[in-house]
Design a protein around this motif. Structure first.
Motif, PDB file in Angstrom:
ATOM      1  N   ALA A  80      38.906  34.362  37.323  1.00 35.86           N
ATOM      2  CA  ALA A  80      38.034  35.513  37.534  1.00 35.86           C
ATOM      3  C   ALA A  80      36.622  35.067  37.879  1.00 35.86           C
ATOM      4  O   ALA A  80      35.922  35.726  38.636  1.00 35.86           O
ATOM      5  CB  ALA A  80      38.029  36.399  36.306  1.00 35.86           C
ATOM      6  N   SER A  81      36.223  33.931  37.311  1.00 38.40           N
ATOM      7  CA  SER A  81      34.852  33.511  37.566  1.00 38.40           C
ATOM      8  C   SER A  81      34.731  32.744  38.879  1.00 38.40           C
ATOM      9  O   SER A  81      33.648  32.560  39.396  1.00 38.40           O
ATOM     10  CB  SER A  81      34.339  32.650  36.406  1.00 38.40           C
ATOM     11  N   SER A  82      35.858  32.318  39.432  1.00 35.12           N
ATOM     12  CA  SER A  82      35.753  31.667  40.740  1.00 35.12           C
ATOM     13  C   SER A  82      35.569  32.767  41.772  1.00 35.12           C
ATOM     14  O   SER A  82      35.805  33.932  41.513  1.00 35.12           O
ATOM     15  CB  SER A  82      37.014  30.857  41.029  1.00 35.12           C
ATOM     16  N   ASN A  84      35.949  35.439  44.575  1.00 38.20           N
ATOM     17  CA  ASN A  84      37.071  36.216  45.078  1.00 38.20           C
ATOM     18  C   ASN A  84      37.115  36.142  46.594  1.00 38.20           C
ATOM     19  O   ASN A  84      36.120  35.881  47.245  1.00 38.20           O
ATOM     20  CB  ASN A  84      36.939  37.671  44.641  1.00 38.20           C
ATOM     21  N   THR A  91      39.929  42.875  47.982  1.00 37.75           N
ATOM     22  CA  THR A  91      39.806  41.519  47.491  1.00 37.75           C
ATOM     23  C   THR A  91      41.093  41.093  46.825  1.00 37.75           C
ATOM     24  O   THR A  91      41.792  41.879  46.203  1.00 37.75           O
ATOM     25  CB  THR A  91      38.674  41.394  46.450  1.00 37.75           C
ATOM     26  N   THR A  93      42.254  38.054  44.191  1.00 39.91           N
ATOM     27  CA  THR A  93      41.621  37.089  43.307  1.00 39.91           C
ATOM     28  C   THR A  93      41.848  35.676  43.822  1.00 39.91           C
ATOM     29  O   THR A  93      42.977  35.314  44.149  1.00 39.91           O
ATOM     30  CB  THR A  93      42.188  37.231  41.886  1.00 39.91           C
TER      31      THR A  93
HETATM   32  C1  LIG Z   1      37.111  38.973  41.179  1.00 37.93           C
HETATM   33  O1  LIG Z   1      37.931  40.116  41.175  1.00 37.93           O
HETATM   34  C2  LIG Z   1      38.393  40.452  39.871  1.00 37.93           C
HETATM   35  C3  LIG Z   1      39.402  41.592  39.993  1.00 37.93           C
HETATM   36  O2  LIG Z   1      39.027  42.483  41.008  1.00 37.93           O
HETATM   37  C4  LIG Z   1      37.187  40.805  38.962  1.00 37.93           C
HETATM   38  O3  LIG Z   1      37.615  41.120  37.667  1.00 37.93           O
HETATM   39  C5  LIG Z   1      36.259  39.607  38.929  1.00 37.93           C
HETATM   40  O4  LIG Z   1      35.084  39.929  38.193  1.00 37.93           O
HETATM   41  C6  LIG Z   1      35.859  39.173  40.336  1.00 37.93           C
HETATM   42  N1  LIG Z   1      35.090  37.927  40.248  1.00 37.93           N
HETATM   43  C7  LIG Z   1      33.938  37.732  40.910  1.00 37.93           C
HETATM   44  C8  LIG Z   1      33.291  36.410  40.752  1.00 37.93           C
HETATM   45  O5  LIG Z   1      33.459  38.587  41.634  1.00 37.93           O
END
Ligand SMILES: *[C@@H]1O[C@H](CO)[C@@H](O)[C@H](O)[C@H]1NC(C)=O
Ligand SMILES: *[C@@H]1O[C@H](CO)[C@@H](O)[C@H](O)[C@H]1NC(C)=O
Ligand SMILES: *[C@@H]1O[C@H](CO)[C@@H](O)[C@H](O)[C@H]1NC(C)=O
Ligand SMILES: *[C@@H]1O[C@H](CO)[C@@H](O)[C@H](O)[C@H]1NC(C)=O
Length: 623
Positions: A80-82, A84, A91, A93
């Motif tokens: 999640a922290s990488s 998207n 998006t 993941t």
């Molecule tokens: C990436 O997407 C997920 C699910 O939509 C979200 O929970 C997450 O915060 C997003 N991460 C970033 C870095 O934007």
């Protein structure tokens, strides 16, 4: 058969290839009426369907396993922290498999991608093309140690793909060829007859003409007359020429080497098609490139490419996933092999190059990269640089001898190593019904003078020089003719192609993303013919509604060079012109050899063109 004498082998080749039925595509075509020619065909390659693919699975697992176990939370939060991947407002993941596929990764194709591709082909192209060249790899890679491939799975995958293609194109000749992942283990194929080839005799039983069944069982190759008495596609089995095939050993001895036998068969085929005044596309999976083929196989293929240039209209290959073209030329063929530039398999993108031997876990390869793109561009820098060097070293326009060159076209894959791609060629269909024209052609091919070269640079009696072009040309006829279709625009000449791609492969929407034009080799004005006058025999390169932002009013304005009625129309027209400009970087008049040489020169002399060339090598996937 291994110890058959030369004579027996030759008479077998002759027996198998002579007395051809005038026309049989599959048996279905005999009973169904052919549609009129459209002047187009599709080249599609490397589907790599993977029934184990799971949406949301980790890319590390080859898109096979959902994040799970006690590491779940940790993995989940890391993902999640990488960053998207953002596509058209949707998006997916990063690090997890997408719904329609996972762009710029080494995951194989989900069935959703395979099905939507075939659905699109059936909907848009079933009545718009004349035949399909399909250059192999219709099974997944053997990348996942938890799920090793089995022969049955590979055959089943191929069976499914053939069924789907035949259902999508019931009236259209399809010419498949064997890929290095269509066999078990991958890359390695023993001389035929063997069980693998006999499986394909069954899987392709509707496709392989009866007259070729016997030769196919032995070697896994055949020819198909896609336009009776005019045009054939030869499906080559490139595995016997492929260096990674440890059960083959080059093309030296026709009695021992299946690759040598195949080349001999190919020569007989070319000679026969030539005698009938026909043209031939050569097609196969692994491109004829030095370093990929055994040196002597490459040399002999190159000799044939140049000696039958009045009959071979072009060379279509897959395997590389990278969109490019290159030349086979006399100078390179003459160069002593050890000094010649080598593309090593290790430099190339194909993921299977990683898995010679037991398949490794994918994981370790990923270390340090957030996204699974380990084999991406870096791995192809070598190819890129090699092309730049080769193109750059070609003689200038005044010096170049075009008859010493043949071009090989490598189409990008459906598997989203970059973005999925499908290529639609256009070819000249003038004079197709003119029997006199073709019987003249036949006469010309039969009586036309044969060119032989006298001077020998090397001692041609030495075995290592035997296959060098000047030795071969001194010994055997060389058939060239400035008026032949690969040399100047006439009946059956390739006119251009339009490359379609799926830039939104990472979409998370339920409706399938759109196939779009990535680029076309044509001039924009050729994509939008001025009038659909009755005298036009050549349909436009692609149906007009597939052009970017299609609007019939605007397209007719553009076609007729008319003045827009109001400001609204004017701005739409401007946008259309810009879109058209964007998809037509090369503006080639046709795809005869002089234009390929021109293009090669252009991409190495103009910075902007080189940048574009690099971009399309990777199916415009830079993100
Ligand atoms: C990436 O997407 C997920 C699910 O939509 C979200 O929970 C997450 O915060 C997003 N991460 C970033 C870095 O934007
Ligand atoms: C793809 O098509 C095949 C054959 O029509 C079908 O069996 C399969 O369920 C489809 N799979 C997906 C994911 O659409
Ligand atoms: C390609 O591979 C060859 C041989 O394995 C190696 O010598 C060469 O440095 C490699 N080139 C690149 C650009 O990786
Ligand atoms: C096809 O070839 C003929 C020559 O036989 C040429 O006059 C014609 O312009 C070509 N058609 C196209 C669309 O280039």
């Amino acid at each position: 058969m291994k110890h058959a004498t030369v004579l027996t082998v030759l008479s077998l080749v002759a027996q198998v290839t002579s007395n051809q039925a005038p026309y049989r595509v599959s048996d279905i075509s005999a009973t169904k009426k052919r549609q009129p020619l459209t002047g187009r065909f599709i080249h599609i390659t490397d589907f790599h369907p993977d029934i184990l693919y799971k949406e949301g699975a980790t890319i590390e697992s080859g898109c096979h396993e959902l994040p799970k176990g006690k590491d779940h939370d940790e993995e989940g939060s890391r993902l999640a922290s990488s960053s998207n991947i953002s596509i058209a407002g949707n998006t997916r993941t990063a690090g997890l498999a997408g719904k329609w596929g996972t762009g710029v990764s080494d995951c194989d194709s989900p069935m959703s991608l395979v099905n939507m591709t075939i659905d699109w082909l059936a909907k848009e192209w079933a009545h718009e093309i004349d035949f399909i060249v399909w250059t192999g790899d219709s099974a997944r890679h053997d990348l996942d140690r938890n799920f090793p491939r089995t022969p049955n799975e590979i055959f089943q995958s191929n069976r499914m793909m053939v069924q789907q293609m035949q259902q999508a194109f019931p009236h259209i000749p399809i010419v498949p060829s064997l890929g290095n992942n269509d066999i078990y283990p991958h890359n390695v194929l023993a001389p035929g007859p063997n069980n693998i080839i006999s499986q394909y005799t069954k899987i392709w039983s509707d496709i392989i003409p009866n007259d070729y069944e016997h030769i196919f069982e032995r070697g896994g190759y055949f020819s198909l007359e896609v336009i009776p008495d005019r045009l054939a596609v030869i499906s080559l089995n490139t595995l016997y020429w492929y260096k990674a095939n440890t059960l083959a050993d080059g093309c030296l001895d026709r009695n021992k080497d299946p690759g040598a036998f195949e080349l001999e068969w190919l020569e007989v085929q070319l000679d026969q098609f030539r005698g009938r005044g026909m043209q031939v596309w050569l097609s196969g999976h692994i491109p004829p490139h030095l370093g990929m083929y055994f040196d002597n196989c490459y040399l002999k293929y190159g000799d044939l490419a140049l000696r039958f240039q009045d009959t071979i209209v072009g060379h279509l290959y897959g395997h590389m996933n990278v969109d490019h073209f290159f030349f086979i030329d006399v100078q390179e063929l003459e160069a002593p092999m050890p000094d010649a530039p080598h593309i090593s398999e290790a430099n190339l993108t194909s993921p299977e190059s990683l898995v010679d031997g037991p398949p490794p876990r994918i994981g370790p390869l990923l270390e340090g990269s957030g996204r699974y793109r380990t084999m991406g561009r870096a791995a192809n820098n070598f190819l890129q640089e090699e092309l730049r060097k080769d193109f750059g070293e070609m003689p200038g326009p005044a010096k170049i001898k075009l008859k010493d060159y043949a071009v090989v076209n490598v189409a990008p894959s459906v598997i989203p190593t970059y973005y999925p791609g499908v290529r639609v060629f256009s070819y000249n269909i003038s004079n197709m019904e003119d029997e006199d024209f073709w019987s003249d052609m036949k006469k010309k091919r039969r009586t036309g003078h044969r060119h032989r070269k006298k001077k020998a640079k090397h001692d041609c009696r030495r075995p290592e020089n035997r296959d060098r072009p000047h030795c071969v040309f001194a010994r055997l006829p060389r058939h060239y003719d400035k008026a032949s279709p690969s040399r100047s625009n006439g009946p059956l000449s390739p006119l251009g192609y339009t490359q379609f791609f799926l830039p939104d492969v990472d979409s998370t929407r339920d409706i399938a993303p759109d196939w779009k034009i990535e680029y076309s080799t044509f001039h924009p004005r050729k994509l939008v013919p001025q009038s659909s006058g009755l005298t036009e025999t050549q349909p436009p390169p692609v149906p007009l509604h597939l052009l970017p932002g299609y609007d019939p009013t605007i397209v007719s304005l553009y076609a007729a060079n008319d003045v827009p009625a109001d400001e609204g129309q004017r701005s739409k027209l401007v946008r259309f012109e810009e879109d058209m400009k964007h998809i037509t970087p090369w503006k080639l008049k046709d795809l005869t050899i002089k234009n390929w040489v021109k293009l090669a020169r252009k991409v190495v002399t103009r910075k902007k063109s080189w940048k574009k060339f690099q971009e399309i090598m990777y199916v415009s996937s830079d993100n």
